[in-house]
Design an enzyme around this catalytic site. Structure first.
Site, short mmCIF file in Angstrom:
data_model
loop_
_atom_site.label_atom_id
_atom_site.label_comp_id
_atom_site.label_asym_id
_atom_site.label_seq_id
_atom_site.Cartn_x
_atom_site.Cartn_y
_atom_site.Cartn_z
N CYS A 125 -19.63 28.77 77.32
CA CYS A 125 -20.45 29.79 76.64
C CYS A 125 -21.88 29.79 77.17
O CYS A 125 -22.46 28.77 77.45
CB CYS A 125 -20.50 29.49 75.13
SG CYS A 125 -18.93 29.79 74.35
N ASP A 136 -23.33 25.62 65.43
CA ASP A 136 -22.12 26.42 65.67
C ASP A 136 -21.74 27.29 64.48
O ASP A 136 -20.78 28.06 64.55
CB ASP A 136 -20.95 25.50 66.05
CG ASP A 136 -21.18 24.84 67.38
OD1 ASP A 136 -20.48 23.86 67.68
OD2 ASP A 136 -22.08 25.28 68.12
N ARG A 186 -27.80 24.96 79.83
CA ARG A 186 -26.96 23.90 79.27
C ARG A 186 -26.84 22.78 80.31
O ARG A 186 -25.88 22.64 81.02
CB ARG A 186 -25.61 24.47 78.87
CG ARG A 186 -25.74 25.49 77.76
CD ARG A 186 -24.40 25.94 77.22
NE ARG A 186 -23.79 24.92 76.37
CZ ARG A 186 -22.60 25.09 75.79
NH1 ARG A 186 -21.91 26.21 76.00
NH2 ARG A 186 -22.08 24.14 75.03
N LYS A 208 -11.56 21.72 67.54
CA LYS A 208 -11.64 22.03 68.97
C LYS A 208 -12.53 20.99 69.69
O LYS A 208 -12.16 20.45 70.72
CB LYS A 208 -12.24 23.41 69.18
CG LYS A 208 -12.69 23.69 70.62
CD LYS A 208 -13.28 25.06 70.83
CE LYS A 208 -14.74 25.12 70.53
NZ LYS A 208 -15.64 24.65 71.62
N ASN A 209 -13.72 20.73 69.12
CA ASN A 209 -14.69 19.90 69.84
C ASN A 209 -14.33 18.42 69.83
O ASN A 209 -14.94 17.63 70.56
CB ASN A 209 -16.09 20.14 69.31
CG ASN A 209 -16.57 21.54 69.71
OD1 ASN A 209 -15.95 22.18 70.55
ND2 ASN A 209 -17.62 22.02 69.07
N ARG A 261 -10.62 31.20 72.33
CA ARG A 261 -10.81 29.86 72.92
C ARG A 261 -10.93 28.82 71.82
O ARG A 261 -10.64 27.66 72.03
CB ARG A 261 -12.11 29.83 73.74
CG ARG A 261 -12.02 30.44 75.09
CD ARG A 261 -13.32 30.29 75.82
NE ARG A 261 -13.81 28.90 75.75
CZ ARG A 261 -15.03 28.54 76.14
NH1 ARG A 261 -15.86 29.46 76.58
NH2 ARG A 261 -15.41 27.30 76.09
C1 EPZ Z 1 -21.42 20.60 72.01
O1 EPZ Z 1 -22.00 21.16 73.17
C2 EPZ Z 1 -20.46 21.65 71.48
N1 EPZ Z 1 -19.44 21.91 72.49
C3 EPZ Z 1 -21.21 22.94 71.14
O2 EPZ Z 1 -20.27 23.78 70.49
C4 EPZ Z 1 -22.33 22.63 70.15
O3 EPZ Z 1 -23.12 23.80 69.99
C5 EPZ Z 1 -23.22 21.49 70.66
O4 EPZ Z 1 -22.41 20.34 71.00
C6 EPZ Z 1 -24.23 21.05 69.61
O5 EPZ Z 1 -23.55 20.63 68.45
C7 EPZ Z 1 -18.42 21.04 72.60
O6 EPZ Z 1 -18.35 20.06 71.89
C8 EPZ Z 1 -17.39 21.37 73.65
P1 EPZ Z 1 -25.35 19.08 73.34
P2 EPZ Z 1 -22.87 20.21 74.16
O7 EPZ Z 1 -25.24 18.23 74.55
O8 EPZ Z 1 -22.33 18.85 74.14
C9 EPZ Z 1 -29.57 19.59 75.41
C10 EPZ Z 1 -18.91 25.62 70.12
O9 EPZ Z 1 -19.26 26.71 69.64
N2 EPZ Z 1 -29.01 18.77 76.48
O10 EPZ Z 1 -25.27 18.45 71.98
O11 EPZ Z 1 -22.99 20.93 75.44
C11 EPZ Z 1 -28.93 20.97 75.36
O12 EPZ Z 1 -29.59 21.85 76.26
C12 EPZ Z 1 -19.79 24.95 71.14
O13 EPZ Z 1 -17.89 24.99 69.79
C13 EPZ Z 1 -29.85 18.33 77.51
O14 EPZ Z 1 -31.03 18.65 77.52
O15 EPZ Z 1 -24.28 20.25 73.41
C14 EPZ Z 1 -29.14 21.37 73.92
O16 EPZ Z 1 -30.44 21.91 73.76
C15 EPZ Z 1 -20.90 25.87 71.61
N3 EPZ Z 1 -29.31 17.58 78.50
C16 EPZ Z 1 -29.06 20.04 73.17
O17 EPZ Z 1 -29.24 19.02 74.15
C17 EPZ Z 1 -28.00 17.19 78.51
O18 EPZ Z 1 -27.58 16.46 79.43
C18 EPZ Z 1 -27.73 19.80 72.48
O19 EPZ Z 1 -26.71 19.94 73.45
C19 EPZ Z 1 -27.17 17.63 77.46
C20 EPZ Z 1 -27.70 18.41 76.45
#
Ligand code: EPZ
Length: 429
Positions: free
Chosen positions: A117, A306, A122, A22-23, A398
């Site tokens: 989610c 995840d 986020r 998915k991701n 989803r």
């Molecule tokens: C991706 O989300 C995945 N979603 C999430 O999977 C997954 O939990 C996450 O990566 C971590 O592996 C998709 O790929 C669609 P991040 P993403 O940016 O990209 C902080 C699922 O279950 N952050 O790696 O949104 C954030 O708050 C979903 O499939 C900032 O501070 O996650 C978090 O603490 C749920 N500023 C950390 O980084 C930003 O601009 C990691 O977030 C972006 C992120």
């Protein structure tokens, strides 16, 4: 409203085949926008997030043909106006990839603030900081539309304050046609990052180092149509591995990349579960008791966040006390209240859950507070005494293709029902 109805007690046995990731799919599909030709994407999971992403592109003028259940042929050349509709975008967090793809193609993008989610804050500050580093300016309108634009994208050195999957992918999308070289430091290393880089390179991009914490991108003038097959879903595979372990079953999980599952395999083995690795499959078998273990979620190659809810749903019946620390998200334990209703003994303090294993769980009405929490509810219900009803299954569907059929095929007593009001018994599948 639809619910899942699950009667616990069956050991899962048999074979399940894993769908595309998915991701990876939710980043690769918008990346097609960057192409000047038609792209054929194979091994696409048939899930709601992919349908929403495809609908957004079609609404913008792309032509999308579904060749078969897992193959899309996308012609992005009809997209002329780089604005993504609010109505569709607000349902899905991954819609933010349209910012990078449209900016990379048109030097301009307008996309609504992402939905998705809810487990804590986020932000997308790192995405926007990356776009600014490449020479773009952004603004956010009162209606919550993010507008990013520039006269020209110029490669630059981008240091990621936090390891972010989304920001790493989005900066890659914006940089592949920028003038000159971009270096992303402290990049995320998840399998889906590598998959996106490989797809971009299949179109003629020059992305090197994906999968390490330094990704180097040399901008190219144009990207061409290509044919690409998405990697298997690491988290879907891990979910079935956890379910097999929880129920004491014996399941062959096919169409996986075993290297992507290493941290999950290691933890299950710590718990006393047998995991046999083959070329493109893993066999998960448990005959004895489950032992407790401790888990800290980390960016790849650490234990994936995840998989955190699903593993908690296994640990609630393990012998002894387990500690689960969530280090990626602020509030990813909302599902714990649902497990407590079944008799689980879990205490949560800040970002750490302490789980005291119990021998029995009782069926209960359950909510899916998000996609992976919903998967955890399925796993807990499979090992509980009695029949559980899981609401909000739209979250689960989803991210999990044919989830009822796949679980039934390995012996789970699960069905989907339509309910006019809570608790009605009419079963439909
Ligand atoms: C991706 O989300 C995945 N979603 C999430 O999977 C997954 O939990 C996450 O990566 C971590 O592996 C998709 O790929 C669609 P991040 P993403 O940016 O990209 C902080 C699922 O279950 N952050 O790696 O949104 C954030 O708050 C979903 O499939 C900032 O501070 O996650 C978090 O603490 C749920 N500023 C950390 O980084 C930003 O601009 C990691 O977030 C972006 C992120």
């Amino acid at each position: 409203m639809e619910k899942f109805v699950i009667t616990g007690g069956n050991k899962l046995n048999g074979e399940v085949s894993i769908s595309g990731a998915k991701n990876a799919a939710v980043a690769i599909i918008p990346a097609v926008v960057l192409s000047d030709g038609i792209c054929r994407i194979e091994n696409v999971p048939n899930i709601a997030d992919v349908s929403i992403m495809a609908s957004i592109l079609e609404a913008m003028g792309a032509n999308i043909k579904r060749i078969n259940k897992s193959t899309l042929e996308i012609d992005p050349r009809g997209i002329k106006n780089p604005v993504a509709s609010y109505e569709l975008v607000r349902h899905m967090r991954a819609s933010y990839y349209l910012l990078g793809a449209l900016l990379g193609k048109f030097n301009s993008a307008e996309v609504a603030m992402p939905g998705g989610c809810d487990f804590g804050v986020r932000p997308i500050d790192l995405h926007l900081k990356g776009f600014e580093a490449l020479g773009a300016d952004y603004s956010i309108t009162n209606g919550g539309m993010i507008c990013v634009k520039t006269d020209k994208l110029v490669g630059n050195h981008v240091y990621m304050d936090v390891v972010s999957v989304g920001a790493t992918m989005n900066i890659m999308l914006a940089a592949v046609k920028a003038e000159g070289k971009t270096v992303i430091e402290n990049a995320a290393k998840e399998p889906h990052i590598v998959d996106l880089a490989n797809f971009l390179n299949s179109m003629g991009a020059d992305v090197r180092g994906a999968g390490t914490d330094v990704i180097k991108i040399s901008g190219v003038k144009a990207l061409n149509g290509s044919t690409y097959s998405i990697i298997p879903d690491q988290i879907e595979a891990g979910t079935y591995m956890a379910a097999a372990a929880a129920t004491g079953g014996d399941v062959l999980i096919k169409n996986v990349i075993t290297k992507h599952l290493e941290s999950i395999t290691a933890k299950l083995r710590e718990m006393g579960v047998e995991v046999e690795e083959y070329d493109d499959a893993v066999r998960v078998k448990r005959t004895g008791e489950l032992n407790h273990c401790n888990i800290i979620t980390m960016p790849h190659p650490g234990f994936p966040t995840d998989m955190q809810p699903q593993m908690a749903a296994v640990l609630i019946k393990a012998k002894g006390t387990s500690i689960v620390r969530e280090s990626v998200w602020d509030n990813r334990f909302r599902y714990v209240d649902e497990l407590r209703r079944m008799g689980a003994k879990i205490s949560v303090n800040d970002k750490t859950a302490v789980i005291e294993g119990v021998s029995e769980l009782n069926a209960s009405p359950l909510k899916s507070t998000d996609l992976r929490a919903g998967a955890a509810m399925i796993i807990a219900a499979l090992t509980a005494n009695g029949t559980s009803y899981i609401e909000d299954i739209k979250y689960i569907e989803r991210g999990y293709e044919d989830v009822v059929e796949k679980f039934r095929n390995i012996g789970a007593d699960i069905k989907r029902i339509k309910t006019n009001e809570p608790g009605s018994q009419s079963a439909t599948a």
